[in-house]
Design an enzyme around this catalytic site. Structure first.
Site, mmCIF file in Angstrom:
data_model
loop_
_atom_site.group_PDB
_atom_site.id
_atom_site.type_symbol
_atom_site.label_atom_id
_atom_site.label_comp_id
_atom_site.label_asym_id
_atom_site.label_seq_id
_atom_site.Cartn_x
_atom_site.Cartn_y
_atom_site.Cartn_z
ATOM 1 N N ASP A 26 0.838 -1.200 0.000
ATOM 2 C CA ASP A 26 0.000 0.000 0.000
ATOM 3 C C ASP A 26 0.879 1.258 0.000
ATOM 4 O O ASP A 26 1.982 1.247 0.555
ATOM 5 C CB ASP A 26 -0.884 -0.027 1.264
ATOM 6 C CG ASP A 26 -2.073 0.902 1.133
ATOM 7 O OD1 ASP A 26 -2.267 1.494 0.050
ATOM 8 O OD2 ASP A 26 -2.812 1.040 2.125
ATOM 9 N N GLY A 29 0.116 5.372 -4.404
ATOM 10 C CA GLY A 29 -0.507 6.640 -4.796
ATOM 11 C C GLY A 29 0.075 7.793 -3.991
ATOM 12 O O GLY A 29 0.427 8.847 -4.552
ATOM 13 N N GLU A 73 -11.777 -5.612 -5.503
ATOM 14 C CA GLU A 73 -12.410 -4.295 -5.335
ATOM 15 C C GLU A 73 -11.669 -3.203 -6.128
ATOM 16 O O GLU A 73 -12.211 -2.116 -6.331
ATOM 17 C CB GLU A 73 -12.426 -3.895 -3.844
ATOM 18 C CG GLU A 73 -13.418 -4.686 -2.991
ATOM 19 C CD GLU A 73 -12.991 -6.129 -2.744
ATOM 20 O OE1 GLU A 73 -11.774 -6.387 -2.577
ATOM 21 O OE2 GLU A 73 -13.869 -7.017 -2.747
ATOM 22 N N ASN A 74 -10.440 -3.499 -6.570
ATOM 23 C CA ASN A 74 -9.669 -2.453 -7.262
ATOM 24 C C ASN A 74 -10.245 -2.091 -8.641
ATOM 25 O O ASN A 74 -9.883 -1.058 -9.215
ATOM 26 C CB ASN A 74 -8.195 -2.867 -7.413
ATOM 27 C CG ASN A 74 -7.394 -2.754 -6.131
ATOM 28 O OD1 ASN A 74 -6.423 -3.477 -5.918
ATOM 29 N ND2 ASN A 74 -7.780 -1.837 -5.246
ATOM 30 N N ARG A 77 -11.562 1.472 -9.256
ATOM 31 C CA ARG A 77 -10.706 2.653 -9.443
ATOM 32 C C ARG A 77 -10.938 3.236 -10.848
ATOM 33 O O ARG A 77 -11.470 2.545 -11.721
ATOM 34 C CB ARG A 77 -9.233 2.249 -9.283
ATOM 35 C CG ARG A 77 -8.954 1.849 -7.858
ATOM 36 C CD ARG A 77 -7.484 1.695 -7.579
ATOM 37 N NE ARG A 77 -7.312 1.421 -6.168
ATOM 38 C CZ ARG A 77 -6.222 1.699 -5.467
ATOM 39 N NH1 ARG A 77 -5.190 2.246 -6.059
ATOM 40 N NH2 ARG A 77 -6.150 1.429 -4.182
ATOM 41 N N ARG A 189 1.716 -4.954 6.182
ATOM 42 C CA ARG A 189 1.032 -3.936 5.376
ATOM 43 C C ARG A 189 1.787 -2.625 5.508
ATOM 44 O O ARG A 189 2.106 -2.194 6.615
ATOM 45 C CB ARG A 189 -0.423 -3.746 5.811
ATOM 46 C CG ARG A 189 -1.131 -2.731 4.923
ATOM 47 C CD ARG A 189 -2.604 -2.622 5.172
ATOM 48 N NE ARG A 189 -3.204 -1.759 4.162
ATOM 49 C CZ ARG A 189 -4.416 -1.894 3.663
ATOM 50 N NH1 ARG A 189 -5.197 -2.865 4.099
ATOM 51 N NH2 ARG A 189 -4.882 -1.063 2.746
HETATM 52 C C1 FPP Z 1 -2.142 0.072 -3.328
HETATM 53 O O1 FPP Z 1 -1.605 1.371 -3.195
HETATM 54 C C2 FPP Z 1 -1.467 -0.604 -4.433
HETATM 55 C C3 FPP Z 1 -2.104 -1.208 -5.465
HETATM 56 C C4 FPP Z 1 -3.571 -1.285 -5.596
HETATM 57 C C5 FPP Z 1 -1.338 -1.798 -6.564
HETATM 58 C C6 FPP Z 1 -0.181 -2.669 -6.128
HETATM 59 C C7 FPP Z 1 0.672 -2.922 -7.303
HETATM 60 C C8 FPP Z 1 2.000 -2.821 -7.315
HETATM 61 C C9 FPP Z 1 2.823 -2.520 -6.110
HETATM 62 C C10 FPP Z 1 2.728 -3.080 -8.552
HETATM 63 C C11 FPP Z 1 3.449 -4.390 -8.415
HETATM 64 C C12 FPP Z 1 3.157 -5.235 -9.523
HETATM 65 C C13 FPP Z 1 3.329 -6.564 -9.506
HETATM 66 C C14 FPP Z 1 2.951 -7.346 -10.679
HETATM 67 C C15 FPP Z 1 3.860 -7.282 -8.356
HETATM 68 P P1 FPP Z 1 -2.530 2.608 -3.469
HETATM 69 O O2 FPP Z 1 -2.515 2.908 -4.927
HETATM 70 O O3 FPP Z 1 -3.906 2.362 -2.943
HETATM 71 O O4 FPP Z 1 -1.806 3.733 -2.659
HETATM 72 P P2 FPP Z 1 -2.483 4.952 -1.893
HETATM 73 O O5 FPP Z 1 -3.326 4.363 -0.808
HETATM 74 O O6 FPP Z 1 -1.325 5.718 -1.382
HETATM 75 O O7 FPP Z 1 -3.294 5.706 -2.903
#
Ligand code: FPP
Length: 242
Positions: A26, A29, A73-74, A77, A189
């Site tokens: 996590d 973003g 759930e993603n 987005r 996490r």
């Molecule tokens: C959550 O952070 C992250 C994700 C939904 C995507 C995770 C994907 C990767 C780390 C790329 C790795 C790829 C592979 C194939 C292993 P967020 O976007 O919700 O972050 P935020 O809460 O800060 O917005």
């Protein structure tokens, strides 16, 4: 450069101390926002962090690593972000296919592949088949379109389809996407959130949990070491007495 040729840091006391570590990746973003970049740049940096983390887990001889890359759930987005993630997965799989014999890992995808693009599915299946033929000692589980609830419904239906009318825990376990893996010892996490977000709901029943404020794209070998140290400081009782 060889990915896993030799152990590059110390930390011998951390080697071989746990079997399975799982990560909720996590903070991509937020990492991007802090730098004035697009969210997709955060995900790309997250993919690089993933390689660093996998490499360190290998050095520490952790035989199973599970990463939560995309949840059921993603899909909610924005379309551009989903497309950017799918493109990133596609390119990431290309690197895994190219470096299969460097990673020397079996790759397993957790989740329902059905809604994924045919070309992506085909790569996932090829990677699963090729890696299973060659490398069985270490496993990387990549959760893509994965949800813990969805997995449990899937497992129950699979057991029923196999003729079961009354289900046991073993019937469920046999049909989990993670059927080939032990339960996670430690679930990490990043980015300060303290929830499971539908990840490994069955398997994490007795996992130790560790939450770190580090954003996923910043994760490196030292963070993996810290996670393992935290784990080694815990007492696991599995509901019994010490
Ligand atoms: C959550 O952070 C992250 C994700 C939904 C995507 C995770 C994907 C990767 C780390 C790329 C790795 C790829 C592979 C194939 C292993 P967020 O976007 O919700 O972050 P935020 O809460 O800060 O917005």
């Amino acid at each position: 450069m060889a990915l896993f040729r030799k152990r590059e840091r110390g930390g011998e006391d951390l080697v071989g101390r746990l079997s399975h570590i799982a990560f909720i990746m996590d903070g991509n973003g937020r990492w991007a926002k802090r730098r004035g970049l697009a969210r997709s740049a955060g995900h790309a940096a997250g993919a690089e962090a993933c390689k660093r983390v996998i490499r360190r887990c290998r050095e520490l001889e952790i035989h199973t690593v599970t990463v939560y890359a995309f949840s059921t759930e993603n899909w909610s987005r924005p379309r551009e972000e989903v497309e950017a993630l799918m493109g990133l997965f596609d390119r990431y799989l290309d690197t895994l296919l190219a470096d299969l014999d460097e990673y020397r890992m079996r790759f397993v995808f957790l989740g329902d592949k059905t809604p994924l693009a045919p070309a992506l599915r085909e790569k996932m299946e090829r990677l699963e088949t090729l890696s299973a033929e060659r490398h069985t000692d270490y496993t990387l589980n990549l959760a893509i379109n994965y949800g813990g609830r969805d997995e449990l419904v899937h497992a129950a239906n699979a057991a029923i389809a196999a003729g079961k009318t009354v289900l046991t825990a073993e019937d469920i376990e046999k049909h989990l996407y993670t059927a080939a893996s032990p339960d996670p010892d430690l679930l990490v996490r990043t980015a300060g959130e303290m929830r499971l977000s539908n990840f490994l709901l069955w398997q994490a029943s007795y996992a130790e949990l560790w939450f770190t404020d580090r954003l996923w794209p910043d994760m490196d070998a030292a963070d993996v070491d810290e996670a393992v140290r935290v784990y080694l400081g815990r007492t696991r009782r599995f509901g019994g007495l010490k």
